[in-house]
Design a protein around this motif. Structure first.
Motif, PDB file in Angstrom:
ATOM      1  N   GLU A 327       3.820 -10.228   3.088  1.00 28.18           N
ATOM      2  CA  GLU A 327       3.141  -9.297   3.963  1.00 28.18           C
ATOM      3  C   GLU A 327       2.112 -10.027   4.829  1.00 28.18           C
ATOM      4  O   GLU A 327       1.489 -10.993   4.405  1.00 28.18           O
ATOM      5  N   THR A 329      -0.543  -8.344   6.115  1.00 22.69           N
ATOM      6  CA  THR A 329      -1.819  -7.696   5.815  1.00 22.69           C
ATOM      7  C   THR A 329      -1.901  -7.429   4.318  1.00 22.69           C
ATOM      8  O   THR A 329      -0.881  -7.311   3.634  1.00 22.69           O
ATOM      9  N   THR A 331      -2.030  -5.753   0.934  1.00 22.40           N
ATOM     10  CA  THR A 331      -1.563  -4.524   0.300  1.00 22.40           C
ATOM     11  C   THR A 331      -1.675  -4.708  -1.205  1.00 22.40           C
ATOM     12  O   THR A 331      -1.829  -5.839  -1.697  1.00 22.40           O
ATOM     13  N   SER A 334       0.572  -7.381  -2.491  1.00 23.74           N
ATOM     14  CA  SER A 334       0.310  -8.782  -2.172  1.00 23.74           C
ATOM     15  C   SER A 334      -0.839  -9.371  -2.972  1.00 23.74           C
ATOM     16  O   SER A 334      -1.131 -10.564  -2.860  1.00 23.74           O
TER      17      SER A 334
END
Length: 524
Positions: A327, A329, A331, A334
């Motif tokens: 990812e 960004t 999350t 992640s």
């Protein structure tokens, strides 16, 4: 040493003289040796700071743990502590925090067990020692490594057992950081293993060690197996161990998404239940402090005087699912540190007044560790292998490294294990895809007593430069036995006057492989 009794002479004399621990409940002179409780797996200490330290022992039956504490090995004026119970619900293991200790002092403790069913039956005592952290500047030495009894390589008494522990003990470290894979709960052992040189490796094998761990008792049995080794028991009596964990305390590469449906070794397929049982065994059998707000917590800081704070991370308990982790960004999927642990680490680093901040991380930052080695796919550690801008689990580390630079926090050194070889990495922002960080060192060491592997590839997201490596050659192959000698640990020395920090990478035969000396950065 501040005591007039050396650590080894004290331990020998205590055994030889058969010191008797006084008990308000018992009359030891009336007890019969055959009916006495037994201390089954030696003594351990851990999480020592300037004024306290945790000690541990295990009885073979319901009993009261009797403890005496003194600052000399002769126990002429001991402090006798109130008894505490060792009961079946903890497998008769018990630990207690010794408090109100003087700083920078050798502390000797003597333990015995009184049978709860026969107050006249008291075990033979055992003795141990540790040194509290200093309140002022002095020389500090500690060791670190990881990976004990893995890949089928257990205790072979004909080959001297877990010899790396004996080698580390010679250096008389103030403490030892066990960087994870403290046991191999998913690694059953065979009685014999045929080696390439024509000899045979002969394991001690217990019932619990003959299969993968699934029940609480089987996880406990993994810990008790290691504590059968005489080198480790002698080490534990003299050197406090600061524990963290990784995956093999539960099962290989575990995360909340671990799927065991196709693994015929496991009748219990619920990874959450297995992790819960493993976590309980970890806290019962290791001398780690409890955190009241989160009793299963492993991440913590240990302040070891004005020159050193040690920050222990847990990259296992709060991670998202293993896999691609690509990812762009942040999350929940992640995460590998988790938001709360990351906030804690930033806060504690910012508030630290110690000269050196050592971050003990159970997995390396820049080394690529695949979840699926066969297909070279999926991130098991931090690096995702694309050598580009931070993605997935790299995002939390980019955030942390940027914070350290912005807050102008200096003198941070990372120590890790996990990959079963030894190396020195210098993270250089000039060579990185993500450059918003201060350069830093990461040192890798291990295994203590397990199969030797490697080397792993480096991911260039954070610009690691390989400064040293000792790993198996292609001709040697993988999973080399401890008898091949490629077992590693690291030594860290901090000079009390210059405040320089020196890291030495060592092997089982006590050969110094590589040395780096770092000067502290002092703020104007």
């Amino acid at each position: 040493m501040s005591s007039n009794v050396s650590r080894r002479n004290f331990l020998k004399s205590s055994v030889a003289t058969g010191l008797v621990l006084a008990s308000p409940l018992a009359m030891p002179g009336l007890s019969r040796a055959s009916s006495r409780p037994q201390i089954t797996h030696g003594l351990q200490s851990g999480d020592v700071d300037a004024n306290s330290g945790m000690i541990w022992a295990r009885s073979d039956r319901p009993a009261q743990m009797l403890v005496e504490v003194d600052t000399t090995g002769t126990f002429e004026t001991p402090r006798r502590l109130a008894p505490i119970n060792a009961l079946p619900d903890s497998d008769f293991a018990v630990k207690r925090l010794l408090e109100n200790l003087p700083s920078d002092q050798d502390v000797f403790y003597r333990v015995a067990f009184a049978d709860l069913n026969d107050v006249n039956a008291v075990s033979e005592p055992m003795t141990g020692r540790f040194r509290t952290a200093p309140a002022s500047r002095r020389n500090i030495r500690f060791a670190w490594s990881g990976d004990t009894a893995g890949q089928g390589w257990g205790i072979d008494t004909d080959r001297g057992g877990m010899k790396t522990y004996a080698t580390m003990a010679k250096h008389q470290p103030d403490f030892f950081i066990h960087s994870g894979d403290t046991i191999y709960a998913d690694g059953p052992m065979k009685e014999t293993v045929d080696l390439k040189d024509g000899t045979v490796w002969k394991n001690i094998v217990t019932e619990e060690k003959s299969k993968v761990a699934e029940t609480l008792d089987e996880y406990r049995g993994q810990w008790k197996y290691n504590l059968m080794d005489e080198n480790l028991k002698a080490f534990n009596a003299e050197v406090p161990t600061f524990f963290q964990w990784d995956d093999h305390e539960v099962v290989n590469n575990w995360s909340s998404s671990k799927d065991l449906l196709s693994d015929d070794r496991y009748s219990e397929k619920n990874i959450h239940l297995l992790a819960a049982r493993a976590g309980r065994a970890f806290h019962e059998l290791a001398p780690i402090r409890y955190t009241p707000a989160e009793p299963g917590r492993v991440y913590r800081k240990i302040a070891y005087g004005p020159l050193l704070d040690v920050f222990f991370l847990d990259l296992r308990s709060y991670r998202g699912p293993n896999g691609a982790s690509m990812e762009d960004t942040m999350t929940p999927a992640s995460r590998i540190l988790g938001a709360e642990q990351l906030s804690w680490l930033k806060r504690e680093l910012l508030n630290s007044n110690a000269t050196w901040k050592v971050i003990a991380c159970d997995m390396p930052i820049g080394l690529i560790v695949w979840d699926n080695w066969k297909d070279q796919a999926g991130a098991e550690a931090v690096a995702n292998g694309d050598h580009g801008a931070p993605k997935g689990r790299e995002l939390e580390f980019a955030d942390l490294l940027r914070f350290i630079k912005t807050a102008d926090i200096n003198n941070i050194v990372w120590l890790t294990a996990d990959v079963h070889y030894t190396a020195a990495h210098y993270y250089n922002p000039d060579k990185a895809q993500f450059q918003d960080f201060k350069p830093f060192w990461e040192f890798v060491s291990g295994p203590i007593h397990a199969g030797t592997f490697g080397p792993n590839d480096l991911d260039m997201t954070f610009g690691p430069e390989l400064k040293y490596i000792k790993a198996p050659t292609a001709e040697q192959g993988a999973n080399l036995p401890p008898s091949m000698g490629l077992q590693f640990f690291g030594l860290v020395d901090i000079d009390g006057q210059s405040e320089q920090l020196t890291v030495r990478l060592m092997d089982r035969d006590d050969v110094e492989l590589h040395t780096v000396t770092l000067d502290p950065v002092r703020k104007a």
